[in-house]
Scaffold this motif. Structure first.
Motif: not given
Length: 530
Positions: A94-100, A423-429
């Motif tokens: 969840r921590q990556y899929v929800a990017m939280c 937006l770098v957070w999205v591909p990072r997760m």
């Protein structure tokens, strides 16, 4: 018709203040939501209650709330224990899929805070990536480590009171940390607003930055930005000792606030005002030592963990060195490392490159036709550190936000950079999720890192260009010299005799704007309320 209240004795309009709805096309378009640009007959700076600072605070609170909701999915609880006990629901990554994802949550257990352990005293055994066993301690500098400890104690005290709303202790801990980080970011915005001079609305972009939504609760960096911005404000208000104390405390939280002493040294050297810099530097070093000394004496091994970890770790995924490795298959400066071996060459290269970047910034500061502003050199130094360092944790980008809005107040340019960086957070997760879990390959992530780095380099180029062409500097073209400069504000050059000619400005014809603003008038609460 009688006035509903007594008129103010001073009814002048603060025309000296920047009015972005008239001067900035993007803000002008956005202002249509609330009725359009300000009218030419409007009284600016006379509103008693809805002041710019309060409006900016409102923006800050909204974006902090968005940041909290962005992390809220990672503190959801579910019956995941063997007997139906409640626990954090991180099922399905969840921590990556929800990017939280936030470091705060896993560190609660990883740093043994869940056991009530005192940082730097408690140790534990951990398994390294090579399979070796490592004795670990709290890995953060003293102020950040003690902040975690105090937050843990508050969370445990809250959970011990039955009539208070209850949740998992780790969720309570996250909320305590987030509340403190929110207060620290509000302080950051307050100090940035005070440092903006007549361009008070520039700090609104820091309050509304996309990076706040993504990263203000990712780690503890808002604490460091508060001390750094507070130190700059103390310097601007000509209180060098307080400035040094705040920068020293910031350096004991995250290292970067101490980097601001470098630009201050260059500017004080250029104006022949080393006395105030010496007081600031001495206060910073004293504050740092006084905070660190008790822990270093009582728990020397735990205190040194921060330095050991940073020396032993290799290039992080966000660094330019890992970007090169991911695209070329390069094995790094040190090649494959044996268990326990330090990346000596990588450490040396990063140190040399950062020193070179600082030397380049110092050269710019000394040779520019007009003394640069403090925020301009501060941004260049911090950006140089991030670009050359082997670690660029995602939340480090928050360090640049207050400096950027003060150094280069071009809103569309800054918004473009902040959006790219956020937006770098999205591909990072998605990269951390793993290809086997339908995540992204590493190169998708490192490509976005390249775009982020290029955006930061572009900001540096624009700042250097404006340093050498001060007529293009919006702060100076509006009539201010250096609102954050303190004793440097309006000070003439006074190079020491020993400074060679190669480190002095060359005679150049500096263009003069067609409209030269009126001389800067002293500010007072009556004529220019914030």
């Amino acid at each position: 018709m009688a006035s509903p209240g007594e008129l103010a004795q001073d009814r002048r309009s603060a025309r000296r203040r920047d009015r972005p709805s008239l001067t900035d096309p993007m803000v002008g378009e956005l202002s249509s939501v609330v009725g359009g640009p300000i009218g030419k007959h409007a009284l600016v700076g006379r509103q008693r209650h809805i002041t710019p600072l309060r409006v900016i605070f409102a923006f800050t609170v909204v974006f902090l709330a968005l940041g909290w909701f962005g992390k809220a999915a990672c503190i959801q609880q579910a019956p995941i224990g063997p007997g139906g006990e409640l626990g954090l629901d991180w099922s399905g990554s969840r921590q990556y899929v929800a990017m939280c994802y936030s470091d705060v949550v896993p560190l609660y257990g990883a740093e043994r805070l869940d056991q009530g352990a005192f940082p730097y005293k408690k140790s534990w055994e951990d398994t390294g990536s090579d399979g070796s066993t490592i004795t670990r301690y709290m890995e953060y500098p003293v102020v950040a480590g003690m902040y975690q400890y105090v937050s843990m104690q508050i969370a445990h005290a809250w959970s011990a009171v039955p009539w208070l709303p209850q949740a998992l202790t780790v969720a309570l801990y996250f909320n305590v940390v987030a509340f403190g980080s929110a207060l620290a970011w509000i302080v950051t915005i307050w100090a940035t607003t005070m440092l903006a001079g007549r361009r008070v609305w520039d700090s609104a972009l820091a309050a509304c930055s996309p990076l706040v939504i993504v990263h203000v609760f990712t780690n503890f960096d808002a604490l460091a930005t508060a001390f750094a911005a507070g130190g700059m404000l103390a310097w601007a208000r000509r209180r060098p000792v307080l400035a040094g104390i705040l920068l020293g405390i910031g350096g004991a939280t995250k290292l970067y606030p101490l980097f601001l002493l470098g630009p201050l040294l260059v500017l004080c050297l250029r104006t022949g005002n080393l006395r105030d810099w010496t007081r600031t530097a001495a206060a910073a070093v004293s504050a740092w030592v006084l905070i660190n000394l008790p822990i270093a004496l009582l728990f020397p091994r735990g205190w040194s963990e921060f330095f050991r970890l940073n020396s032993d770790r290799g290039a992080d995924p966000d660094s330019i060195y890992n970007v090169v490795r991911s695209f070329t298959g390069w094995s790094g400066f040190d090649g494959p490392l044996a268990p326990g071996e330090k990346p000596v060459l990588l450490n040396l290269v990063t140190a040399v490159l950062f020193i070179a970047a600082c030397a380049a910034v110092a050269y710019v500061g000394m040779t520019a036709p007009r003394r640069p502003r403090l925020a301009q050199l501060g941004f260049l130094v911090v950006a140089g550190f991030l670009l050359t360092n082997k670690v660029w944790s995602p939340q480090y980008s928050l360090w640049l936000v207050p400096l950027a809005v003060l150094a280069l107040p071009h809103r569309r340019i800054l918004l473009a950079w902040m959006t790219i960086d956020a937006l770098v957070w999205v591909p990072r997760m998605m990269y951390y999720l793993g290809v086997s879990n339908k995540g992204l390959p590493e190169q998708y992530f490192t490509t976005t890192v390249v775009f982020r780095d290029l955006a930061v380099v572009a900001l540096c180029v624009l700042i250097v260009r404006q340093i050498y062409r001060p007529v293009d500097d919006l702060v100076r073209s509006s009539g201010d010299d250096d609102p954050a400069g303190g004793v440097l504000d309006g000070a003439p050059d006074s190079y020491p005799a020993w400074v060679p000619a190669s480190l002095r400005p060359r005679p150049v014809a500096v263009p003069v704007p067609e409209h030269v603003p009126a001389p800067r008038a002293p500010r007072s609460p009556a004529t220019d309320p914030i």
